[in-house]
Write a protein that holds these residues in place. Structure first.
Motif, PDB file in Angstrom:
ATOM      1  N   GLN A 250      14.799 -48.895  34.993  1.00 50.97           N
ATOM      2  CA  GLN A 250      16.216 -49.118  35.659  1.00 50.97           C
ATOM      3  C   GLN A 250      16.578 -47.649  36.518  1.00 50.97           C
ATOM      4  O   GLN A 250      17.976 -47.595  36.713  1.00 50.97           O
ATOM      5  CB  GLN A 250      17.157 -49.353  34.438  1.00 50.97           C
ATOM      6  N   THR A 251      15.642 -47.205  37.078  1.00 53.90           N
ATOM      7  CA  THR A 251      16.079 -46.081  38.127  1.00 53.90           C
ATOM      8  C   THR A 251      14.979 -46.321  39.395  1.00 53.90           C
ATOM      9  O   THR A 251      13.824 -46.889  39.277  1.00 53.90           O
ATOM     10  CB  THR A 251      15.434 -44.975  37.497  1.00 53.90           C
ATOM     11  N   LEU A 252      15.473 -46.680  40.370  1.00 53.61           N
ATOM     12  CA  LEU A 252      14.803 -46.939  41.541  1.00 53.61           C
ATOM     13  C   LEU A 252      13.888 -45.659  41.917  1.00 53.61           C
ATOM     14  O   LEU A 252      14.377 -44.684  42.545  1.00 53.61           O
ATOM     15  CB  LEU A 252      15.637 -47.128  42.853  1.00 53.61           C
ATOM     16  N   ASP A 253      12.683 -45.992  41.949  1.00 48.89           N
ATOM     17  CA  ASP A 253      11.480 -45.038  42.128  1.00 48.89           C
ATOM     18  C   ASP A 253      10.805 -45.228  43.275  1.00 48.89           C
ATOM     19  O   ASP A 253       9.566 -44.760  43.542  1.00 48.89           O
ATOM     20  CB  ASP A 253      10.399 -44.968  40.937  1.00 48.89           C
ATOM     21  N   PHE A 254      11.098 -45.987  44.228  1.00 53.12           N
ATOM     22  CA  PHE A 254      10.528 -46.357  45.327  1.00 53.12           C
ATOM     23  C   PHE A 254      10.075 -45.298  46.117  1.00 53.12           C
ATOM     24  O   PHE A 254       9.058 -45.232  46.809  1.00 53.12           O
ATOM     25  CB  PHE A 254      11.185 -47.543  46.319  1.00 53.12           C
ATOM     26  N   LEU A 255      11.103 -44.492  46.349  1.00 51.68           N
ATOM     27  CA  LEU A 255      10.844 -43.317  47.140  1.00 51.68           C
ATOM     28  C   LEU A 255      10.042 -42.133  46.711  1.00 51.68           C
ATOM     29  O   LEU A 255       9.108 -41.561  47.143  1.00 51.68           O
ATOM     30  CB  LEU A 255      12.039 -42.586  47.744  1.00 51.68           C
ATOM     31  N   THR A 256      10.406 -41.759  45.360  1.00 50.91           N
ATOM     32  CA  THR A 256       9.636 -40.793  44.567  1.00 50.91           C
ATOM     33  C   THR A 256       8.219 -41.008  44.455  1.00 50.91           C
ATOM     34  O   THR A 256       7.556 -40.295  44.102  1.00 50.91           O
ATOM     35  CB  THR A 256      10.367 -40.413  43.477  1.00 50.91           C
ATOM     36  N   SER A 257       7.958 -42.614  44.331  1.00 53.73           N
ATOM     37  CA  SER A 257       6.439 -42.803  43.757  1.00 53.73           C
ATOM     38  C   SER A 257       5.837 -43.139  45.163  1.00 53.73           C
ATOM     39  O   SER A 257       4.636 -43.325  45.220  1.00 53.73           O
ATOM     40  CB  SER A 257       6.569 -44.042  43.025  1.00 53.73           C
ATOM     41  N   ASN A 258       6.512 -42.770  46.613  1.00 55.93           N
ATOM     42  CA  ASN A 258       5.733 -43.144  47.684  1.00 55.93           C
ATOM     43  C   ASN A 258       5.371 -44.695  47.697  1.00 55.93           C
ATOM     44  O   ASN A 258       4.561 -45.020  48.610  1.00 55.93           O
ATOM     45  CB  ASN A 258       4.614 -42.347  47.810  1.00 55.93           C
ATOM     46  N   GLY A 259       6.616 -45.428  47.227  1.00 57.63           N
ATOM     47  CA  GLY A 259       6.294 -46.805  47.311  1.00 57.63           C
ATOM     48  C   GLY A 259       5.568 -47.737  46.281  1.00 57.63           C
ATOM     49  O   GLY A 259       5.157 -48.989  46.467  1.00 57.63           O
ATOM     50  N   THR A 260       4.850 -46.889  45.420  1.00 56.59           N
ATOM     51  CA  THR A 260       3.993 -47.593  44.493  1.00 56.59           C
ATOM     52  C   THR A 260       4.631 -48.161  43.252  1.00 56.59           C
ATOM     53  O   THR A 260       4.196 -48.906  42.724  1.00 56.59           O
ATOM     54  CB  THR A 260       2.814 -46.551  43.711  1.00 56.59           C
ATOM     55  N   GLU A 261       5.860 -47.879  42.970  1.00 52.70           N
ATOM     56  CA  GLU A 261       7.123 -48.585  42.162  1.00 52.70           C
ATOM     57  C   GLU A 261       8.063 -49.165  42.887  1.00 52.70           C
ATOM     58  O   GLU A 261       8.389 -48.464  43.877  1.00 52.70           O
ATOM     59  CB  GLU A 261       7.423 -47.163  41.160  1.00 52.70           C
ATOM     60  N   ASP A 262       8.577 -50.175  42.165  1.00 56.51           N
ATOM     61  CA  ASP A 262      10.067 -50.657  42.591  1.00 56.51           C
ATOM     62  C   ASP A 262       9.627 -51.037  44.185  1.00 56.51           C
ATOM     63  O   ASP A 262      10.621 -50.814  44.749  1.00 56.51           O
ATOM     64  CB  ASP A 262      11.116 -49.735  42.435  1.00 56.51           C
ATOM     65  N   GLY A 263       8.639 -51.784  44.369  1.00 55.75           N
ATOM     66  CA  GLY A 263       8.711 -52.215  45.704  1.00 55.75           C
ATOM     67  C   GLY A 263       9.537 -53.409  46.052  1.00 55.75           C
ATOM     68  O   GLY A 263      10.111 -53.886  45.062  1.00 55.75           O
TER      69      GLY A 263
END
Length: 506
Positions: A250-263
């Motif tokens: 329940q945390t948007l990790d799209f940026l912090t994961s360089n797009g590997t999570e929460d696409g």
């Protein structure tokens, strides 16, 4: 009856079931059939009940009669290994006499089951074969039901069940053109089948805003805060994009994961998005929630210790500060109640210099922390900031002039003098002391100058006297005449007092 037959090394157990609407075998056969070259009813029943199925049909072929017909073959197309299969078909006797003919179940062309089937003239019955597929390898097989001349075939696929493909997560967005205050945007509707987030992208595809976690299902008027406010009076193209919560935190990790999570959610391989033009207008000036103020600060003369603001109207109360040309606060009021006030005196922190004119600015300030103390300076501007209009502080300018210290003037009287100075010097003539004569008054011999004042004969006095404030001086010098200086006395002796004439005889 059961029979075991090996076909291509596979053991298949087939049970032939006879489903007759009127009974078993030839129960409905007429006794006249005994004259026909067919087994009797008793023989047919005995053979059906006791004879095991063999590779060859034991019943006469009766080639002079038509073959039983086959129709309406029914069988599943796919089964798992070991799953039982039921294959059925309708068998019809087209002849006018009752008879028995062989019916076969075949798999890949090989006879698996052969049984005799008795039908009355023009009768149709359904025959079923139950097949156990335990030893069948995965694959597709041709099978069917046949009689002497007719038959129907179909295919059967044996395979392990495949894992069901997970349902593709779905999403939809509606992002309409809108006006904004620049700090956030609104997505009209969002439907995320597995929950997630909505990110806002700029024209370069960079994320400029995002929601917190959104529960699955449809939601309307979703507010999306922006990371940086948009500029006033501009229109920008923005894109709303639906995102999954792939790691379930329940945390948007799209940026912090360089797009590997929460696409992003995708449809046919394309991210689910919607575009909108967002226009940022000016701050509202007449909104009920926006505090307003007005000031009138006129050019004026001052003693240097304070200035006067002609009028001030603060919708929520506050203060009036005075700024110098450098923007430094040089004076301020105490707390002012809300509403209009006139002739507001503002004390200055340091007095202004004499004989100078300065440009000063009056600025209206809020009481943001509601403590009725101006904390604008002590808080470095974080508290009690200025009232604004269209983002600009509410101010008014004035030129303030500081004059000289005022002189104290004493009143001029003719009856009660403040001071009389008389200087007497030896002279050949008589000069008058304590003598008051009005300006531009000329006295000749034998003429009285003032009440009870007399000049002796042969004495000529010409007097031009000017009255000054607070001081009268008469000077006598040796001369053949009596002279009175241009500084006239501002005093007049009381009426009862007679001037004294000091005369010197030659």
């Amino acid at each position: 009856m059961k029979t075991q037959t090996r076909i291509a090394g596979i053991l298949i157990v087939v049970v032939a079931l006879v489903a007759a609407a009127t009974g078993t075998g030839l129960a409905a056969v007429d006794t006249r059939q005994a004259q026909v070259e067919q087994p009797t009813q008793t023989q047919a029943q005995t053979q059906t009940q006791t004879q095991t199925q063999t590779q060859y049909c034991t019943y006469p072929s009766n080639g002079t009669y038509e073959s039983f017909g086959v129709s309406n073959l029914s069988a599943p197309s796919d089964v798992e290994p070991g799953e039982p299969v039921t294959v059925s078909a309708d068998i019809t006797n087209p002849n006018d006499v009752p008879m028995i003919q062989c019916v076969e179940f075949r798999l890949e062309g090989d006879v698996v089951v052969r049984t005799g089937w008795a039908l009355n003239p023009n009768e149709t019955e359904t025959i079923e074969f139950d097949v156990n597929t335990t030893d069948l390898e995965d694959g597709t097989y041709i099978h069917g039901i046949e009689t002497r001349d007719f038959g129907e075939l179909t295919t059967l696929t044996v395979a392990e069940p495949s894992e069901p493909e997970p349902e593709e997560p779905t999403a939809s967005l509606q992002f309409d053109d809108q006006e904004s205050d620049g700090s956030n945007v609104t997505v009209a509707s969002a439907n995320l089948s597995e929950g997630g987030y909505i990110a806002i992208l700029d024209e370069n595809g960079s994320v400029v805003g995002a929601t917190d976690y959104l529960e699955p299902g449809e939601q309307e008027n979703v507010t999306v805060p922006l990371l940086e406010p948009l500029n006033d009076n501009e229109s920008v193209n923005l894109t709303a994009q639906a995102h999954l919560d792939t790691n379930d935190n329940q945390t948007l990790d799209f940026l912090t994961s360089n797009g590997t999570e929460d696409g992003p959610y995708a449809m046919n391989g394309t991210p689910v998005t919607d575009d909108a033009v967002v226009t940022v207008g000016e701050e509202p000036t007449n909104g009920t929630d926006e505090p307003t103020a007005s000031l009138q600060f006129d050019d004026q003369e001052s003693d240097g210790s304070n200035v006067t603001v002609t009028s001030a109207n603060l919708s929520e109360g506050g203060y009036v500060a005075i700024l110098d040309e450098n923007g430094s606060v040089v004076g301020a009021t105490d707390y002012l109640e809300s509403g209009e006030q006139e002739n507001v005196t503002v004390p200055l922190l340091e007095p202004l210099n004499d004989n100078e004119s300065v440009n000063l600015t009056a600025q209206a300030h809020l009481d943001t922390n509601d403590n009725q103390t101006l904390d604008f300076l002590t808080s470095n501007g974080t508290e009690d900031g200025p009232y604004t209009m269209n983002g600009t502080p509410v101010t008014d300018d004035a030129v303030v002039t500081v004059g000289e210290e005022p002189t104290t003037e004493e009143p001029t009287t003719t009856d009660q003098p403040d001071e009389t100075t008389t200087t007497e010097e030896p002279t050949d003539e008589t000069t008058t002391a304590d003598e008051t004569t009005t300006a531009d008054e000329t006295t000749t011999a034998d003429e009285t100058t003032t009440a009870d004042e007399t000049t002796t004969a042969d004495e000529t006095t010409t007097t031009e006297e000017t009255t000054t404030t607070d001081e009268t001086t008469t000077t006598h010098e040796p001369t053949d005449e009596t002279t009175t200086t241009d500084e006239s006395m501002s005093e007049t002796p009381p009426p009862s007092e007679t001037p004294i004439h000091n005369e010197t005889e030659n």
